[in-house]
Design a protein around this motif. Structure first.
Motif, short mmCIF file in Angstrom:
data_model
loop_
_atom_site.label_atom_id
_atom_site.label_comp_id
_atom_site.label_asym_id
_atom_site.label_seq_id
_atom_site.Cartn_x
_atom_site.Cartn_y
_atom_site.Cartn_z
N PHE A 23 0.50 -1.24 0.22
CA PHE A 23 0.04 -0.20 -0.02
C PHE A 23 0.88 1.23 -0.03
N SER A 24 2.02 1.08 0.59
CA SER A 24 2.84 2.62 0.81
C SER A 24 3.14 3.28 -0.77
N ASN A 25 3.06 2.37 -1.79
CA ASN A 25 3.49 2.52 -3.33
C ASN A 25 2.34 3.40 -3.46
N PHE A 26 0.93 3.95 -2.84
CA PHE A 26 0.36 4.91 -2.83
C PHE A 26 -0.02 6.10 -2.35
N GLY A 27 0.77 5.80 -1.25
CA GLY A 27 0.52 7.05 -0.90
C GLY A 27 1.67 6.80 1.25
N ASN A 28 1.25 7.32 2.12
CA ASN A 28 1.68 7.51 3.48
C ASN A 28 0.76 6.40 3.68
N VAL A 29 1.42 5.14 4.72
CA VAL A 29 0.11 4.16 5.76
C VAL A 29 0.12 4.22 6.85
N ALA A 30 -0.94 4.94 7.33
CA ALA A 30 -0.59 4.88 8.61
C ALA A 30 -0.95 3.71 9.19
N SER A 31 -1.42 2.49 9.13
CA SER A 31 -1.25 1.47 9.83
C SER A 31 -2.11 0.10 9.11
N ALA A 32 -1.81 -0.97 9.68
CA ALA A 32 -1.93 -1.94 8.39
C ALA A 32 -2.37 -3.04 9.46
N LYS A 33 -2.94 -3.70 9.39
CA LYS A 33 -3.21 -4.77 10.34
C LYS A 33 -4.22 -6.18 9.66
N ILE A 34 -3.43 -6.86 10.13
CA ILE A 34 -3.90 -8.53 9.77
C ILE A 34 -4.59 -8.75 10.62
N VAL A 35 -6.09 -9.38 10.53
CA VAL A 35 -7.01 -9.68 11.58
C VAL A 35 -6.67 -11.24 11.73
N PHE A 36 -6.06 -11.63 12.95
CA PHE A 36 -5.78 -13.38 13.40
C PHE A 36 -6.96 -14.04 14.28
N ASP A 37 -7.47 -15.14 13.81
CA ASP A 37 -8.39 -15.60 15.07
C ASP A 37 -7.41 -15.97 16.39
N ARG A 38 -9.12 -15.39 17.22
CA ARG A 38 -7.74 -15.79 19.17
C ARG A 38 -7.44 -16.33 19.22
N GLU A 39 -8.18 -18.24 18.70
CA GLU A 39 -8.29 -19.48 19.41
C GLU A 39 -7.31 -20.05 18.71
N THR A 40 -6.43 -19.67 17.45
CA THR A 40 -5.43 -20.52 16.84
C THR A 40 -4.16 -19.88 16.72
N MET A 51 -4.43 4.54 5.44
CA MET A 51 -3.48 5.93 4.32
C MET A 51 -4.02 6.99 5.29
N SER A 52 -3.34 7.84 4.82
CA SER A 52 -3.32 8.82 5.63
C SER A 52 -3.87 10.14 4.68
N SER A 53 -4.78 9.84 3.86
CA SER A 53 -6.13 11.11 3.16
C SER A 53 -6.66 10.31 1.82
N ASP A 54 -7.44 10.79 1.83
CA ASP A 54 -8.58 10.31 0.89
C ASP A 54 -7.89 9.15 -0.47
N GLU A 55 -7.47 10.79 -0.60
CA GLU A 55 -7.32 10.67 -1.93
C GLU A 55 -6.14 10.26 -2.46
N GLU A 56 -4.97 9.56 -0.73
CA GLU A 56 -4.44 7.94 -1.27
C GLU A 56 -4.88 7.13 -1.52
N ALA A 57 -6.43 7.21 0.09
CA ALA A 57 -6.75 5.80 -0.55
C ALA A 57 -7.52 5.23 -1.79
N SER A 58 -8.06 6.49 -2.33
CA SER A 58 -8.86 5.95 -3.59
C SER A 58 -7.50 5.79 -4.51
N ALA A 59 -5.97 6.32 -4.10
CA ALA A 59 -5.17 6.16 -5.95
C ALA A 59 -4.93 4.19 -4.72
#
Length: 95
Positions: A23-40, A51-59
């Protein structure tokens, strides 16, 4: 203002760092989070990128949605702003 994106159909081997790099190829990434199963502890195959801005998110949506990454065709769109339920409120006993 930061914009949160839903990223679906991730490979179970995708790391948060590789997601951030993609995602950094399209702008500043404020955070990246993958969701994991709590049990496994295994990935659930989706995550969220902020993304830091609406424009970066759209891109990022235009550039990544439908693109193959680590063997999977990604789905990227704006995350729904849904309030989280309290984990203790399971709805039991409420009729």
């Amino acid at each position: 203002m930061a914009k949160k994106l839903y990223v679906g159909n991730l490979s179970y081997n995708t790391s948060e760092e590789s997601l951030r790099t993609l995602f950094s190829n399209f702008g500043n990434v404020a955070s990246a989070k993958i969701v994991f199963d709590r049990e496994t502890g295994n990935s659930k195959g989706f995550g969220f990128v902020e993304m830091s801005s609406d424009e970066e998110a759209s891109a990022a949506i235009a550039g990544i949605n439908g693109r193959e990454f680590e063997g999977r065709q990604l789905r990227v769109n704006e995350a729904m702003d849904k309030p989280r339920r309290d984990r203790d409120d399971r709805g039991y006993g409420r009729w």
